[in-house]
Design a protein around this motif. Structure first.
Motif, mmCIF file in Angstrom:
data_model
loop_
_atom_site.group_PDB
_atom_site.id
_atom_site.type_symbol
_atom_site.label_atom_id
_atom_site.label_comp_id
_atom_site.label_asym_id
_atom_site.label_seq_id
_atom_site.Cartn_x
_atom_site.Cartn_y
_atom_site.Cartn_z
ATOM 1 N N ALA A 60 0.799 -0.899 -0.360
ATOM 2 C CA ALA A 60 -0.161 0.396 -0.104
ATOM 3 C C ALA A 60 1.327 1.144 -0.442
ATOM 4 C CB ALA A 60 -0.937 -0.005 1.013
ATOM 5 N N TYR A 64 0.662 3.841 -3.164
ATOM 6 C CA TYR A 64 0.407 5.755 -2.275
ATOM 7 C C TYR A 64 1.568 6.807 -2.136
ATOM 8 C CZ TYR A 64 -4.568 4.171 -2.512
ATOM 9 O OH TYR A 64 -5.040 3.531 -3.539
ATOM 10 N N ARG A 65 3.152 5.903 -2.543
ATOM 11 C CA ARG A 65 4.657 6.588 -2.165
ATOM 12 C C ARG A 65 4.185 8.447 -2.502
ATOM 13 N NH1 ARG A 65 4.581 4.013 -6.256
ATOM 14 N NH2 ARG A 65 6.427 4.714 -7.926
ATOM 15 N N ASP A 67 0.820 9.964 -3.013
ATOM 16 C CA ASP A 67 -0.734 10.540 -2.915
ATOM 17 C C ASP A 67 -0.853 11.143 -0.984
ATOM 18 O OD1 ASP A 67 -0.743 11.363 -5.350
ATOM 19 O OD2 ASP A 67 -0.898 8.861 -5.631
ATOM 20 N N PHE A 68 -0.395 11.774 -0.082
ATOM 21 C CA PHE A 68 -0.247 11.966 0.843
ATOM 22 C C PHE A 68 -0.174 12.962 1.592
ATOM 23 C CE2 PHE A 68 3.544 10.492 0.590
ATOM 24 C CZ PHE A 68 4.775 11.209 1.244
ATOM 25 N N GLU A 169 -7.328 10.386 -3.602
ATOM 26 C CA GLU A 169 -6.018 9.434 -3.581
ATOM 27 C C GLU A 169 -5.559 9.954 -2.526
ATOM 28 O OE1 GLU A 169 -7.407 10.943 -6.116
ATOM 29 O OE2 GLU A 169 -7.348 9.267 -7.829
ATOM 30 N N VAL A 172 -6.797 8.653 0.597
ATOM 31 C CA VAL A 172 -6.865 7.280 1.094
ATOM 32 C C VAL A 172 -4.961 6.490 1.173
ATOM 33 C CG1 VAL A 172 -5.838 5.004 0.037
ATOM 34 C CG2 VAL A 172 -8.239 6.637 -0.715
ATOM 35 N N GLY A 173 -4.444 7.885 0.127
ATOM 36 C CA GLY A 173 -3.240 7.618 0.651
ATOM 37 C C GLY A 173 -2.538 8.154 1.856
ATOM 38 N N THR A 174 -2.342 9.099 2.990
ATOM 39 C CA THR A 174 -2.355 9.374 4.153
ATOM 40 C C THR A 174 -3.312 8.254 4.829
ATOM 41 O OG1 THR A 174 -3.260 12.165 3.369
ATOM 42 C CG2 THR A 174 -2.997 11.742 5.230
ATOM 43 N N VAL A 176 -3.045 5.120 4.464
ATOM 44 C CA VAL A 176 -2.486 4.409 4.307
ATOM 45 C C VAL A 176 -0.991 4.584 5.118
ATOM 46 C CG1 VAL A 176 -0.508 3.285 2.634
ATOM 47 C CG2 VAL A 176 -3.018 3.511 2.183
#
Length: 255
Positions: A60, A64-65, A67-68, A169, A172-174, A176
């Protein structure tokens, strides 16, 4: 830890549910740890699930590296450290029935929160409230504590982050990145408590392929099965399991 057939069946079901959650049925993974805890001690249940979740986190985090929201994580992760530490201090200083009661209470609150989400959505708060940094730290601490007790830190995260209306995105990335950070924090705590014997690690690693396969299945099933209906069923199960845990804690307390 008892490795009777019933326990192994329950563990198989729990890992499958956890994998489906990672594959797209967001929220249903909340039942995995309480379900295992109903057939073992609560900290062993959390410890068993943690290596599986760490393997899933690697995938994960990679996805999402980019997108946070760094600013949100800078507020919540320090709070997460406080929450995980508080859970460790609790676990290391109280009888097992207290941990089981805490797990049951967190599970009950989580199931009630899921019902609120399904019926009303997340309560709206100002996107930039006063004392936002303090609120972020508090949400991180609450999420860290609930995550360390029951892998159920989503409600504090949702209450703080969802009203900010991030792009999907980024949201979800944050999420993750925050929960991957919490899971890494929890690993030394459970190691210090002596829960990572060779047997527990072998059992966790044995179930990793099932977790990966069920994640893949979840990404396919979510296209044909109504996630909302599935989530409601799992929430009802969690509601029942939380009362089982609270009853077990009561029996142990008065024994």
């Amino acid at each position: 830890m008892t490795l009777d057939p019933t326990f192994l069946i329950v563990l198989t079901i729990s890992v499958t549910i956890l994998g489906l959650s990672k594959g797209g049925f967001a929220g249903i993974g909340m039942v995995s740890t309480p379900l295992v805890a109903a057939f073992s001690d609560p900290l062993t249940a959390v410890a068993l699930m943690l290596p599986i979740m760490l393997v899933q986190d690697v995938v994960a985090v990679y996805l999402y590296r980019y997108d946070f929201d760094k600013a949100l994580l800078a507020k919540m992760i320090p709070g997460g450290v406080i929450g995980v530490l508080a859970a460790y201090l609790l676990a290391s200083s109280v009888p097992e029935w207290v941990i089981k009661a805490a797990l049951g209470a967190v599970s009950l609150l989580f199931s009630v929160w899921q019902v609120i989400l399904m019926s009303r959505g997340v309560p709206e708060i100002p996107a930039r409230p006063r004392h936002d940094t303090a609120l972020g730290v508090a949400a991180g601490a609450a999420g860290g504590f609930a995550s360390a007790i029951a892998h159920a830190g989503s409600p504090p995260f949702q209450i703080y982050v969802m009203p900010k209306h991030l792009r999907k995105e980024i949201y979800v990335g944050t999420s993750v990145m925050f929960f991957a950070s919490l899971n890494l924090m929890k690993l030394p705590s459970f190691a210090a408590l002596g829960f990572y014997s060779r047997d527990i690690l072998q059992l966790s690693l044995f179930y990793v392929p099932l977790a990966v396969a069920s994640s893949w299945a979840g990404s396919r099933l979510v296209r044909t099965v109504d996630p909302r209906a599935f989530n409601f069923i799992i929430t009802l199960i969690l509601f029942f399991v939380s009362f089982v845990l609270l009853w077990q804690a009561y029996i142990d307390a008065v024994a």
